[in-house]
Write an enzyme that holds these catalytic residues in place. Structure first.
Site, PDB file in Angstrom:
ATOM      1  N   GLY A   1       7.638   9.662 -14.710  1.00 54.45           N
ATOM      2  CA  GLY A   1       6.155   9.323 -14.527  1.00 54.45           C
ATOM      3  C   GLY A   1       4.831  10.246 -14.221  1.00 54.45           C
TER       4      GLY A   1
ATOM      5  N   GLU B   1       2.677  12.124  -7.796  1.00 56.19           N
ATOM      6  CA  GLU B   1       3.726  10.935  -7.945  1.00 56.19           C
ATOM      7  C   GLU B   1       3.062  10.382  -8.559  1.00 56.19           C
ATOM      8  OE1 GLU B   1       6.300   9.626  -8.079  1.00 56.19           O
ATOM      9  OE2 GLU B   1       7.744   9.932  -6.355  1.00 56.19           O
ATOM     10  N   ASP B   2       3.683   9.493  -9.270  1.00 57.64           N
ATOM     11  CA  ASP B   2       3.161   8.641 -10.270  1.00 57.64           C
ATOM     12  C   ASP B   2       2.465   6.611  -9.186  1.00 57.64           C
ATOM     13  OD1 ASP B   2       5.526   7.711 -10.096  1.00 57.64           O
ATOM     14  OD2 ASP B   2       5.757   6.306 -11.761  1.00 57.64           O
TER      15      ASP B   2
ATOM     16  N   ASP C   1       6.684   3.498  -3.720  1.00 62.50           N
ATOM     17  CA  ASP C   1       6.739   1.707  -3.144  1.00 62.50           C
ATOM     18  C   ASP C   1       7.319   1.815  -2.232  1.00 62.50           C
ATOM     19  OD1 ASP C   1       7.334  -0.524  -3.859  1.00 62.50           O
ATOM     20  OD2 ASP C   1       8.375  -0.092  -5.850  1.00 62.50           O
TER      21      ASP C   1
ATOM     22  N   PHE D   1       4.914  -5.391 -10.630  1.00 67.20           N
ATOM     23  CA  PHE D   1       5.608  -4.639 -11.342  1.00 67.20           C
ATOM     24  C   PHE D   1       4.701  -3.768 -12.002  1.00 67.20           C
ATOM     25  CE2 PHE D   1       8.702  -1.876 -14.522  1.00 67.20           C
ATOM     26  CZ  PHE D   1       9.322  -1.431 -13.396  1.00 67.20           C
TER      27      PHE D   1
ATOM     28  N   ARG E   1       4.779   3.912 -21.699  1.00 67.94           N
ATOM     29  CA  ARG E   1       4.879   5.357 -20.914  1.00 67.94           C
ATOM     30  C   ARG E   1       3.134   6.110 -21.307  1.00 67.94           C
ATOM     31  NH1 ARG E   1       8.251   7.496 -17.730  1.00 67.94           N
ATOM     32  NH2 ARG E   1      10.288   7.419 -17.615  1.00 67.94           N
TER      33      ARG E   1
HETATM   34  P1  IMP Z   1      10.561   4.394  -3.998  1.00 68.26           P
HETATM   35  O1  IMP Z   1      11.255   5.358  -3.680  1.00 68.26           O
HETATM   36  O2  IMP Z   1      10.304   3.031  -4.093  1.00 68.26           O
HETATM   37  O3  IMP Z   1       8.633   4.837  -3.448  1.00 68.26           O
HETATM   38  O4  IMP Z   1       9.990   4.652  -5.504  1.00 68.26           O
HETATM   39  C1  IMP Z   1       8.908   5.521  -6.144  1.00 68.26           C
HETATM   40  C2  IMP Z   1       9.860   5.400  -7.599  1.00 68.26           C
HETATM   41  O5  IMP Z   1      10.649   4.251  -8.475  1.00 68.26           O
HETATM   42  C3  IMP Z   1       8.469   6.224  -8.438  1.00 68.26           C
HETATM   43  O6  IMP Z   1       8.088   7.390  -8.548  1.00 68.26           O
HETATM   44  C4  IMP Z   1       8.875   5.090 -10.218  1.00 68.26           C
HETATM   45  O7  IMP Z   1       9.525   5.764 -10.689  1.00 68.26           O
HETATM   46  C5  IMP Z   1       9.201   3.599  -9.759  1.00 68.26           C
HETATM   47  N1  IMP Z   1       8.340   2.471  -9.637  1.00 68.26           N
HETATM   48  C6  IMP Z   1       8.360   2.058  -8.167  1.00 68.26           C
HETATM   49  N2  IMP Z   1       7.204   1.182  -8.375  1.00 68.26           N
HETATM   50  C7  IMP Z   1       7.297   0.970  -9.911  1.00 68.26           C
HETATM   51  C8  IMP Z   1       6.465   0.011 -10.444  1.00 68.26           C
HETATM   52  O8  IMP Z   1       5.829  -0.706 -10.471  1.00 68.26           O
HETATM   53  N3  IMP Z   1       6.341   0.475 -11.849  1.00 68.26           N
HETATM   54  C9  IMP Z   1       7.057   1.213 -12.874  1.00 68.26           C
HETATM   55  N4  IMP Z   1       8.106   1.883 -11.591  1.00 68.26           N
HETATM   56  C10 IMP Z   1       7.968   1.629 -10.654  1.00 68.26           C
END
Ligand code: IMP
Length: 176
Positions: A43, A97-98, A101, A150, A163
């Site tokens: 990402g 990071e992208d 969440d 999302f 992407r």
């Molecule tokens: P976390 O562990 O829940 O913080 O998730 C982080 C990862 O989840 C990111 O690096 C993304 O790859 C993916 N992710 C979480 N939310 C989204 C979204 O809204 N769109 C796309 N990917 C997401």
């Protein structure tokens, strides 16, 4: 706008402006130092490349790939699929990071990287969903705080698509 999106949340112009701002914050904060950027694939790839072009310091770039998601759901399991090619001991590291969440992925990654004894380690994320947080993480640089939707584009995918979109958009419910 792509037909599978319900709205554009952040435009290309807004992203470009904010990325330049973050890059100058980093250039100021790390004045006189060398930065070791770690991009979290996949990402980060567009954000990181736009970011480093605007950072006016000596930099190193390396990548990791970790898996924590299956489609749209957090599985809670984080695995390192690709590791760094270089050591980070004594380095000033910025993990790029992208999106953050739940925070579970970045939390795990930072804990793992700290065992390799970097001098400093900080997080730079393009997007942040504060309402989804399950664990407290310290984010030094945040591009945009966004609501619990999302999103795709500018590196972020849904099942590997979207992407390439140059903006951040919200996926329609019927396609996700
Ligand atoms: P976390 O562990 O829940 O913080 O998730 C982080 C990862 O989840 C990111 O690096 C993304 O790859 C993916 N992710 C979480 N939310 C989204 C979204 O809204 N769109 C796309 N990917 C997401």
């Amino acid at each position: 706008m792509h037909k599978n999106l319900s709205e554009i949340l952040i435009t290309r112009e807004q992203i470009e402006k904010r990325v330049r701002e973050i890059a100058s914050d980093i250039t100021r904060d790390y004045h006189g130092k060398e930065i070791f950027f770690i991009g979290v694939l996949k990402g980060c790839f567009i954000f990181l490349s736009d970011l480093v072009k605007n950072v006016k310091l000596d930099t190193n770039v390396d990548f990791m790939m970790i898996s924590s998601y299956d489609g749209k759901q957090s599985s809670g399991i984080v695995r390192i699929l690709l590791d760094l090619k270089q050591p980070i001991d004594g380095k000033d590291v910025i993990v790029v990071e992208d999106i953050v969440d739940t925070g579970l992925t970045i939390n795990y990654l930072i804990k793992t990287l700290k065992t390799r004894r970097p001098k400093t380690i900080e997080v730079c994320t393009l997007l942040n969903k504060p309402s989804c947080r399950k664990i407290n993480v310290n984010l030094k640089y945040v591009g945009f705080n966004i609501p619990d939707k999302f999103v795709v584009g500018y590196g972020l995918d849904y099942n590997e698509y979207y992407r390439n979109l140059p903006y951040i958009g919200v996926l329609k419910h019927e396609v996700s």
